[in-house]
Enzyme design. Structure first.
Site, PDB file in Angstrom:
ATOM      1  N   ASP A  15       0.787  -1.253   0.000  1.00 10.89           N
ATOM      2  CA  ASP A  15       0.000   0.000   0.000  1.00 10.89           C
ATOM      3  C   ASP A  15       0.814   1.297   0.000  1.00 10.89           C
ATOM      4  O   ASP A  15       0.491   2.229   0.746  1.00 10.89           O
ATOM      5  CB  ASP A  15      -0.957   0.007   1.204  1.00 10.89           C
ATOM      6  CG  ASP A  15      -1.940  -1.162   1.181  1.00 10.89           C
ATOM      7  OD1 ASP A  15      -1.854  -2.001   0.279  1.00 10.89           O
ATOM      8  OD2 ASP A  15      -2.775  -1.238   2.099  1.00 10.89           O
ATOM      9  N   LYS A 101      -6.715  -5.143  -2.864  1.00 13.29           N
ATOM     10  CA  LYS A 101      -7.376  -5.713  -1.680  1.00 13.29           C
ATOM     11  C   LYS A 101      -8.418  -4.743  -1.138  1.00 13.29           C
ATOM     12  O   LYS A 101      -8.350  -3.548  -1.419  1.00 13.29           O
ATOM     13  CB  LYS A 101      -6.352  -6.073  -0.604  1.00 13.29           C
ATOM     14  CG  LYS A 101      -5.589  -4.895  -0.073  1.00 13.29           C
ATOM     15  CD  LYS A 101      -4.555  -5.375   0.919  1.00 13.29           C
ATOM     16  CE  LYS A 101      -3.823  -4.222   1.540  1.00 13.29           C
ATOM     17  NZ  LYS A 101      -4.683  -3.211   2.159  1.00 13.29           N
ATOM     18  N   CYS A 140      -1.758  -2.717   7.697  1.00 11.75           N
ATOM     19  CA  CYS A 140      -1.654  -3.642   6.566  1.00 11.75           C
ATOM     20  C   CYS A 140      -0.321  -4.371   6.498  1.00 11.75           C
ATOM     21  O   CYS A 140      -0.278  -5.529   6.077  1.00 11.75           O
ATOM     22  CB  CYS A 140      -2.006  -2.925   5.274  1.00 11.75           C
ATOM     23  SG  CYS A 140      -3.782  -2.548   5.238  1.00 11.75           S
TER      24      CYS A 140
HETATM   25  C1  VGL Z   1      -4.597   0.659   5.838  1.00 12.66           C
HETATM   26  C2  VGL Z   1      -6.077   1.663   7.265  1.00 12.66           C
HETATM   27  C3  VGL Z   1      -7.098   1.483   6.371  1.00 12.66           C
HETATM   28  C4  VGL Z   1      -3.184   0.228   5.546  1.00 12.66           C
HETATM   29  C5  VGL Z   1      -5.613   0.466   4.935  1.00 12.66           C
HETATM   30  O1  VGL Z   1      -2.823   0.087   4.361  1.00 12.66           O
HETATM   31  O2  VGL Z   1      -2.409   0.023   6.520  1.00 12.66           O
HETATM   32  N1  VGL Z   1      -4.828   1.253   7.005  1.00 12.66           N
HETATM   33  N2  VGL Z   1      -6.847   0.884   5.204  1.00 12.66           N
END
Ligand code: VGL
Ligand code: ZN
Length: 192
Positions: A15, A101, A140
């Protein structure tokens, strides 16, 4: 520690998207600092002919994790928006496998393994060791590391290519990952 990367290793960058960088919708403090080390890992894995995976949070407009839908997060990483794009200066190679995802409205997914083909892709290539870094350490990255351990992979956590949302979250995540059997690794541990 000395570790030599081979073609049976897998790099998983979690991410590294604009919404998780300073100025984004759900900014991770100093999130931009993971980009340079991530680019170095990309170079090293590319030279070793090891597969590289980039996960991305890829939410529909009406995703349950958003506050407006009863979740805990500001709206972020909506599919096909600017904020969902990978960081501009992240040098993903053309061969990168992109793993979406959290792409269904009713489910959230903190782990890159959850509801994706990541495990299959790794197994097809005979990958035994995975190297995981990115954003955010306390969500994540943590869940992808624990997911990998659960599936029987040897997991290295790339601490120099990861940043957490809070210092407490980061510390807790670190403990959970290391107690779960992950090994902390930085660029200086890699052998060429
Ligand atoms: C994430 C919060 C919400 C992450 C993703 O990538 O860590 N954190 N969605
Ligand atoms: Zn999300």
């Amino acid at each position: 520690m000395r570790v030599k990367i081979t073609s049976k290793d897998g790099l998983i960058l979690v991410d590294i998207q604009k919404d998780f960088l300073p100025g984004g919708a759900l900014p991770v403090p100093e999130g931009n600092k993971v980009i340079e080390p991530a680019n170095r890992y990309i170079e090293i894995f590319t030279k070793a002919k090891a597969p590289i995976f980039a996960t991305r949070d890829w939410h529909p407009e009406n995703h349950i994790s958003f506050k407006e839908n009863g979740g805990i997060w500001p709206k972020h990483c909506v599919q096909n928006t600017e904020g969902a794009r990978f960081a501009d200066n992240l040098k993903l190679p053309p061969e990168v496998f992109i793993i979406n995802k959290g792409d269904r409205a009713e489910f959230d997914a903190y782990s890159g393994f959850q509801g994706t083909i990541l495990e299959n892709l790794l197994r097809e290539r005979g990958v035994k060791r995975i190297f995981v870094g990115g954003l955010a350490t306390d969500y994540c990255v943590l869940n992808t590391v624990l997911g990998g351990l659960n599936l029987g992979f040897q997991v290295f956590w790339l601490s120099d290519a990861s940043k957490g949302i809070t210092p407490e979250g980061e510390q807790r995540a670190r403990n959970l990952m290391l107690n779960g059997g992950a090994i902390e690794l930085t660029l200086s541990d890699l052998e060429f």
